[in-house]
Design a protein around this motif. Structure first.
Motif, PDB file in Angstrom:
ATOM      1  N   ALA A  70       0.723  -1.170  -0.146  1.00 27.60           N
ATOM      2  CA  ALA A  70       0.169  -0.027   0.070  1.00 27.60           C
ATOM      3  C   ALA A  70       1.003   1.095   0.113  1.00 27.60           C
ATOM      4  O   ALA A  70       1.667   1.465   0.861  1.00 27.60           O
ATOM      5  CB  ALA A  70      -0.974   0.096   1.364  1.00 27.60           C
ATOM      6  N   LEU A  71       0.679   2.102  -0.982  1.00 28.75           N
ATOM      7  CA  LEU A  71       1.659   3.198  -1.268  1.00 28.75           C
ATOM      8  C   LEU A  71       1.043   4.330  -1.716  1.00 28.75           C
ATOM      9  O   LEU A  71      -0.017   4.239  -2.393  1.00 28.75           O
ATOM     10  CB  LEU A  71       2.903   2.840  -2.290  1.00 28.75           C
ATOM     11  CG  LEU A  71       3.566   1.839  -2.194  1.00 28.75           C
ATOM     12  CD1 LEU A  71       4.217   1.379  -3.654  1.00 28.75           C
ATOM     13  CD2 LEU A  71       4.818   2.137  -1.111  1.00 28.75           C
ATOM     14  N   PRO A  72       1.308   5.540  -0.912  1.00 26.14           N
ATOM     15  CA  PRO A  72       0.677   6.752  -1.381  1.00 26.14           C
ATOM     16  C   PRO A  72       1.109   7.226  -2.829  1.00 26.14           C
ATOM     17  O   PRO A  72       2.169   7.306  -2.959  1.00 26.14           O
ATOM     18  CB  PRO A  72       0.877   7.538  -0.303  1.00 26.14           C
ATOM     19  CG  PRO A  72       2.078   7.339   0.227  1.00 26.14           C
ATOM     20  CD  PRO A  72       2.066   5.817   0.212  1.00 26.14           C
ATOM     21  N   ILE A  73       0.070   7.791  -3.678  1.00 25.52           N
ATOM     22  CA  ILE A  73       0.356   7.904  -4.987  1.00 25.52           C
ATOM     23  C   ILE A  73       1.017   9.449  -5.027  1.00 25.52           C
ATOM     24  O   ILE A  73       0.544  10.319  -4.113  1.00 25.52           O
ATOM     25  CB  ILE A  73      -0.708   8.020  -5.896  1.00 25.52           C
ATOM     26  CG1 ILE A  73      -1.136   6.416  -6.019  1.00 25.52           C
ATOM     27  CG2 ILE A  73      -0.308   8.564  -7.195  1.00 25.52           C
ATOM     28  CD1 ILE A  73      -2.665   6.349  -6.623  1.00 25.52           C
ATOM     29  N   THR A  74       2.426   9.729  -5.535  1.00 24.60           N
ATOM     30  CA  THR A  74       2.922  10.869  -5.602  1.00 24.60           C
ATOM     31  C   THR A  74       2.938  11.640  -6.864  1.00 24.60           C
ATOM     32  O   THR A  74       3.537  12.680  -6.976  1.00 24.60           O
ATOM     33  CB  THR A  74       4.396  10.710  -4.985  1.00 24.60           C
ATOM     34  OG1 THR A  74       4.992   9.735  -5.937  1.00 24.60           O
ATOM     35  CG2 THR A  74       4.064  10.314  -3.479  1.00 24.60           C
ATOM     36  N   GLU A  75       2.963  10.716  -7.998  1.00 24.35           N
ATOM     37  CA  GLU A  75       3.135  11.220  -9.293  1.00 24.35           C
ATOM     38  C   GLU A  75       2.117  10.856 -10.180  1.00 24.35           C
ATOM     39  O   GLU A  75       1.908   9.408 -10.461  1.00 24.35           O
ATOM     40  CB  GLU A  75       4.558  11.101  -9.643  1.00 24.35           C
ATOM     41  CG  GLU A  75       5.047  11.719 -10.940  1.00 24.35           C
ATOM     42  CD  GLU A  75       6.299  11.611 -11.279  1.00 24.35           C
ATOM     43  OE1 GLU A  75       7.135  11.282 -10.413  1.00 24.35           O
ATOM     44  OE2 GLU A  75       6.640  11.918 -12.467  1.00 24.35           O
ATOM     45  N   PHE A  80      -0.081  18.294 -17.807  1.00 23.65           N
ATOM     46  CA  PHE A  80      -0.797  17.323 -17.195  1.00 23.65           C
ATOM     47  C   PHE A  80      -0.136  16.493 -16.485  1.00 23.65           C
ATOM     48  O   PHE A  80      -0.811  15.400 -15.952  1.00 23.65           O
ATOM     49  CB  PHE A  80      -1.297  16.604 -18.573  1.00 23.65           C
ATOM     50  CG  PHE A  80      -2.369  17.334 -19.379  1.00 23.65           C
ATOM     51  CD1 PHE A  80      -2.803  18.609 -19.090  1.00 23.65           C
ATOM     52  CD2 PHE A  80      -3.215  16.682 -20.383  1.00 23.65           C
ATOM     53  CE1 PHE A  80      -3.760  19.358 -19.675  1.00 23.65           C
ATOM     54  CE2 PHE A  80      -3.977  17.304 -21.301  1.00 23.65           C
ATOM     55  CZ  PHE A  80      -4.493  18.864 -20.894  1.00 23.65           C
ATOM     56  N   ARG A  81       1.059  16.817 -15.752  1.00 19.36           N
ATOM     57  CA  ARG A  81       1.798  16.016 -15.075  1.00 19.36           C
ATOM     58  C   ARG A  81       1.641  16.550 -13.511  1.00 19.36           C
ATOM     59  O   ARG A  81       1.704  17.962 -13.266  1.00 19.36           O
ATOM     60  CB  ARG A  81       3.189  15.910 -15.163  1.00 19.36           C
ATOM     61  CG  ARG A  81       4.152  15.213 -14.213  1.00 19.36           C
ATOM     62  CD  ARG A  81       5.488  14.678 -15.005  1.00 19.36           C
ATOM     63  NE  ARG A  81       6.419  14.349 -13.934  1.00 19.36           N
ATOM     64  CZ  ARG A  81       7.440  14.824 -13.415  1.00 19.36           C
ATOM     65  NH1 ARG A  81       7.626  16.195 -13.848  1.00 19.36           N
ATOM     66  NH2 ARG A  81       8.153  14.431 -12.634  1.00 19.36           N
ATOM     67  N   TYR A  82       1.168  15.760 -12.682  1.00 17.84           N
ATOM     68  CA  TYR A  82       0.963  16.265 -11.035  1.00 17.84           C
ATOM     69  C   TYR A  82       2.071  15.686 -10.233  1.00 17.84           C
ATOM     70  O   TYR A  82       1.907  14.391 -10.131  1.00 17.84           O
ATOM     71  CB  TYR A  82      -0.317  15.954 -10.698  1.00 17.84           C
ATOM     72  CG  TYR A  82      -1.429  16.766 -11.496  1.00 17.84           C
ATOM     73  CD1 TYR A  82      -1.771  16.524 -12.633  1.00 17.84           C
ATOM     74  CD2 TYR A  82      -2.123  18.058 -10.911  1.00 17.84           C
ATOM     75  CE1 TYR A  82      -2.917  17.101 -13.500  1.00 17.84           C
ATOM     76  CE2 TYR A  82      -3.246  18.405 -11.473  1.00 17.84           C
ATOM     77  CZ  TYR A  82      -3.426  18.255 -12.844  1.00 17.84           C
ATOM     78  OH  TYR A  82      -4.409  18.764 -13.386  1.00 17.84           O
ATOM     79  N   VAL A  83       2.862  16.337  -9.570  1.00 17.69           N
ATOM     80  CA  VAL A  83       3.837  15.729  -8.646  1.00 17.69           C
ATOM     81  C   VAL A  83       3.636  16.415  -7.195  1.00 17.69           C
ATOM     82  O   VAL A  83       3.491  17.574  -6.971  1.00 17.69           O
ATOM     83  CB  VAL A  83       5.413  16.037  -8.980  1.00 17.69           C
ATOM     84  CG1 VAL A  83       6.089  15.287  -8.169  1.00 17.69           C
ATOM     85  CG2 VAL A  83       5.513  15.765 -10.529  1.00 17.69           C
ATOM     86  N   TRP A  84       3.453  15.323  -6.219  1.00 16.93           N
ATOM     87  CA  TRP A  84       3.311  15.656  -4.969  1.00 16.93           C
ATOM     88  C   TRP A  84       4.626  15.676  -4.078  1.00 16.93           C
ATOM     89  O   TRP A  84       5.019  14.454  -4.250  1.00 16.93           O
ATOM     90  CB  TRP A  84       1.968  14.899  -4.141  1.00 16.93           C
ATOM     91  CG  TRP A  84       1.787  15.034  -2.748  1.00 16.93           C
ATOM     92  CD1 TRP A  84       2.366  16.426  -2.151  1.00 16.93           C
ATOM     93  CD2 TRP A  84       1.611  14.209  -1.854  1.00 16.93           C
ATOM     94  NE1 TRP A  84       1.932  16.046  -0.802  1.00 16.93           N
ATOM     95  CE2 TRP A  84       1.683  14.823  -0.597  1.00 16.93           C
ATOM     96  CE3 TRP A  84       1.457  12.842  -1.695  1.00 16.93           C
ATOM     97  CZ2 TRP A  84       1.383  14.259   0.654  1.00 16.93           C
ATOM     98  CZ3 TRP A  84       1.085  12.102  -0.806  1.00 16.93           C
ATOM     99  CH2 TRP A  84       1.005  12.848   0.515  1.00 16.93           C
ATOM    100  N   THR A  85       5.068  16.669  -3.584  1.00 16.08           N
ATOM    101  CA  THR A  85       6.277  16.575  -2.906  1.00 16.08           C
ATOM    102  C   THR A  85       5.765  16.812  -1.400  1.00 16.08           C
ATOM    103  O   THR A  85       5.774  18.174  -1.007  1.00 16.08           O
ATOM    104  CB  THR A  85       7.386  17.424  -3.312  1.00 16.08           C
ATOM    105  OG1 THR A  85       7.628  17.148  -4.697  1.00 16.08           O
ATOM    106  CG2 THR A  85       8.567  17.162  -2.400  1.00 16.08           C
TER     107      THR A  85
END
Length: 186
Positions: free
Chosen positions: A38-43, A169-174
């Motif tokens: 189970a991994l939180p989506i980051t990108e 259209f690319r989303y990156v969560w840092t």
DNA sequence: TAAGTGATCTCT
DNA sequence: GAGATCACTTAA
């Protein structure tokens, strides 16, 4: 394992960009080959419909991309460069060919590395995101502040021409490290 | 910076 | 059936 709210068809049935943005912080959950992940989506990246020249559906329906023309909330997995499996989730209303590419989750970055880590292959292609298929998405209450999201052009799609290759259209969560106050206020 | 890798698609 | 292409990764 932590319990979360399993995302259903309605979540994926909305606009592709909205789904992409909201997938950040959701957990990609897998139970494949006896291994639980189970991994939180980051990108993520959005591939939005027949007019999007970077979208596989741009050149029409083929056996490979047919799943994108079907119901939302279904996995689209394909082999890239003969080496890497890439994981997408179909979005938008039925018959509108669009999907979101999952490029990173947890500490794993890179779409090919992610699928290898989780154990995703063609077996998951065309299967709905659901515990019964061994691969699904959960909301575990993680909140992603807007300021922690970066929007950039998509990766590796220069062939799509200047207009479409430059769309953000690319989303990156840092995730920002929580500030540790050195002294008390007051 | 360039090779590896093989399914997929287009054209014959 | 042949040839080009490709939403990447790794080793230099």
């Amino acid at each position: 394992m932590v319990e979360g709210r399993i995302l259903k068809t309605e979540f994926f049935q909305r606009g592709t960009l909205t789904v992409a943005r909201q997938l950040l912080g959701k957990h990609l959950v897998a139970s494949l080959n006896g291994k639980e992940v189970a991994l939180p989506i980051t990108e993520v990246e959005a591939y939005d419909g027949p007019k999007d020249r970077a979208c596989h559906a741009h050149r029409g329906r083929t056996p490979r991309n047919a799943v994108m023309f079907g119901a939302p909330g279904v996995w689209y997995v394909y082999l890239c460069y003969g080496v890497h499996w890439l994981l997408n989730i179909v979005t938008g209303p039925e018959s509108y060919p669009a999907a979101v590419l999952v490029r990173g989750a947890g500490h794993v970055s890179g779409p090919g590395r992610l699928t290898r880590f989780v154990g995703i292959t063609r077996d998951q292609d065309r299967r709905p995101a659901h515990p019964a298929t061994g691969l699904w998405v959960e909301d575990r209450g993680l909140r992603v502040p807007r300021r922690e999201i970066e929007r950039t052009p998509r990766i590796g799609i220069g062939y799509a021409g200047p207009v479409w290759s430059e769309k953000p259209f690319r989303y990156v969560w840092t995730p920002q490290p929580k500030s540790t106050p050195k002294q008390k206020r007051g």
